[in-house]
Design an enzyme around this catalytic site. Sequence first.
Site, PDB file in Angstrom:
ATOM      1  N   TYR A 130      52.435  26.397  41.768  1.00 50.40           N
ATOM      2  CA  TYR A 130      53.789  26.463  42.588  1.00 50.40           C
ATOM      3  C   TYR A 130      54.516  26.683  41.707  1.00 50.40           C
ATOM      4  O   TYR A 130      54.873  25.942  40.439  1.00 50.40           O
ATOM      5  CB  TYR A 130      53.960  24.900  43.039  1.00 50.40           C
ATOM      6  CG  TYR A 130      55.141  24.877  43.843  1.00 50.40           C
ATOM      7  CD1 TYR A 130      54.978  25.172  45.460  1.00 50.40           C
ATOM      8  CD2 TYR A 130      56.280  25.063  43.593  1.00 50.40           C
ATOM      9  CE1 TYR A 130      56.334  25.136  46.195  1.00 50.40           C
ATOM     10  CE2 TYR A 130      57.531  24.945  44.521  1.00 50.40           C
ATOM     11  CZ  TYR A 130      57.321  25.029  45.595  1.00 50.40           C
ATOM     12  OH  TYR A 130      58.575  25.061  46.277  1.00 50.40           O
ATOM     13  N   GLN A 191      54.998  23.223  52.780  1.00 48.81           N
ATOM     14  CA  GLN A 191      54.201  24.316  53.371  1.00 48.81           C
ATOM     15  C   GLN A 191      53.489  25.117  52.576  1.00 48.81           C
ATOM     16  O   GLN A 191      52.366  25.471  52.910  1.00 48.81           O
ATOM     17  CB  GLN A 191      55.186  25.203  54.594  1.00 48.81           C
ATOM     18  CG  GLN A 191      56.387  26.104  53.838  1.00 48.81           C
ATOM     19  CD  GLN A 191      57.594  25.315  53.537  1.00 48.81           C
ATOM     20  OE1 GLN A 191      57.633  24.315  53.709  1.00 48.81           O
ATOM     21  NE2 GLN A 191      58.559  26.227  53.520  1.00 48.81           N
ATOM     22  N   GLU A 327      58.596  11.293  28.894  1.00 46.87           N
ATOM     23  CA  GLU A 327      58.004  12.740  28.835  1.00 46.87           C
ATOM     24  C   GLU A 327      58.179  13.263  27.647  1.00 46.87           C
ATOM     25  O   GLU A 327      57.228  13.868  27.085  1.00 46.87           O
ATOM     26  CB  GLU A 327      58.615  13.223  30.052  1.00 46.87           C
ATOM     27  CG  GLU A 327      58.129  14.749  30.248  1.00 46.87           C
ATOM     28  CD  GLU A 327      59.137  15.447  31.385  1.00 46.87           C
ATOM     29  OE1 GLU A 327      58.572  16.599  31.885  1.00 46.87           O
ATOM     30  OE2 GLU A 327      60.261  14.968  31.732  1.00 46.87           O
ATOM     31  N   HIS A 328      59.452  13.331  27.029  1.00 47.15           N
ATOM     32  CA  HIS A 328      59.817  13.983  25.903  1.00 47.15           C
ATOM     33  C   HIS A 328      60.135  13.067  24.816  1.00 47.15           C
ATOM     34  O   HIS A 328      61.236  12.151  25.366  1.00 47.15           O
ATOM     35  CB  HIS A 328      60.915  15.032  25.991  1.00 47.15           C
ATOM     36  CG  HIS A 328      60.548  16.005  27.171  1.00 47.15           C
ATOM     37  ND1 HIS A 328      61.075  15.859  28.312  1.00 47.15           N
ATOM     38  CD2 HIS A 328      59.819  17.209  27.064  1.00 47.15           C
ATOM     39  CE1 HIS A 328      60.692  16.973  28.903  1.00 47.15           C
ATOM     40  NE2 HIS A 328      60.016  17.878  28.480  1.00 47.15           N
ATOM     41  N   HIS A 420      13.978   3.776  44.145  1.00 42.76           N
ATOM     42  CA  HIS A 420      14.700   4.260  42.908  1.00 42.76           C
ATOM     43  C   HIS A 420      13.407   3.998  41.835  1.00 42.76           C
ATOM     44  O   HIS A 420      13.007   5.125  41.080  1.00 42.76           O
ATOM     45  CB  HIS A 420      15.783   3.673  42.367  1.00 42.76           C
ATOM     46  CG  HIS A 420      17.096   4.014  42.955  1.00 42.76           C
ATOM     47  ND1 HIS A 420      17.490   4.033  44.257  1.00 42.76           N
ATOM     48  CD2 HIS A 420      18.152   4.573  42.233  1.00 42.76           C
ATOM     49  CE1 HIS A 420      18.583   4.386  44.407  1.00 42.76           C
ATOM     50  NE2 HIS A 420      19.220   4.989  43.355  1.00 42.76           N
TER      51      HIS A 420
END
Length: 431
Positions: A130, A191, A327-328, A420
């Site tokens: 995106y 969408q 983040e930074h 098993h």
Amino acid sequence: MMRLLSFDDSDFGAALGAIVARGETPPEGVEETVAEILEAVRLQGDRALLEYTTRFDGLDLTAAQLQVTAEEIEAALAAVDSESMAALQLAADRIAAFHRRQKTETWLTTDEQDVMLGQMVQPLERVGIYVPGGKASYPSSVLMNAIPAKVAGVAEVVMVVPMPHGEVNPHVLAAAHLAGVDRIFKIGGAQAVAALAYGTESVPRVDKITGPGNIYVATAKKMVFGQVDIDMIAGPSEILVINDGSGTPEHIAVDLLSQAEHDELAAAILVTTDADFGRRVQQAVEEQLATLKRAAIARCSIDAFGAILVARDLEQAVALSNSIAPEHLELAVDDPFSLLPRIRHAGAIFMGHHCPEAAGDYLAGPNHTLPTGGTARFFSPLGVDDFVKKSSIISFSREGLDRLGRSIVHLAELEGLEAHGRSVSIRLKDS
């Protein structure tokens, strides 16, 4: 104006808490709206996708017009000047070189019990990215999302980019061309996420969705997770700068503003051991802000979620940074490498006075898709590993099963799973 606070101030905790908690809860009605859009596209496919594209983007298309054509890409390439194309190519080359170092390969080994073990690494088959659209869009996001996917070996990269009223920045299409994007669709919003997650008559279903977007896009990605993989739940951008009183206040000021201009919810924090330096940065922010084209956005961010915090020492500054997990993170100190071993949580770390955060945004090489909102405690930057999946390989020889089989049976009996154990013991009897 940015607030200037000491760790000892009575309102320090409340002020910092408000900054850290920003954007945690979507505005009322967002989740309901997104759920409605997702369901409509899931059930109605192209019909719903086209209706929402007309309603939200003012773009009236037929299904045949959803995909960007080769002619439209050629026109975009022709519209990009040579200097811009060279800069995009340089960024693409550096991003690809960095991400090639992240690649892992399939491996096999045989242990001392004659059991062959290994891991098979395979790329995802189809990925959707995106990209925010319109005229104010970001070709760097195309490069940062598509190139690691291609380095990983993803067979098909599908890009969605909204084109309000038919407008798209030609640099975005040029970046897609350089990054090797296979198909591009003129859709955006929740969408577009729905189309990638569920597939429509025109848009193929993908295995993973990556890339930034607004609150509707982020909420949609969160809601489709599990039916399709996603990169992360991205929130508003943030920067934290640790400073020891060295460097140039104007440099720090513009670094803070480089995040503030992203959006009104972006956070910009300076933690310094020098109160006088902090005051000089505070003044420099005001002077620099007045000259920005996006001054209104930066002003909202700085006033609401900007702060200059005066720490007792660098130990206290680092402890605060680790608790925020930014983040930074800029280490704007004389000796940044002495602090590096103490940094526990950060999306990307920028070392020293000559390394502005913007270098990482564009062409340093590492990915600029980073964990936000404290999620650097457990998330990593986007990378090649995000576009591969791994399968375990197990091969027992007859001798290997003879050596280990009785222990397998015993463990199965401990858990009360008779079949098993029998699946092993029956083979031991036959050997």
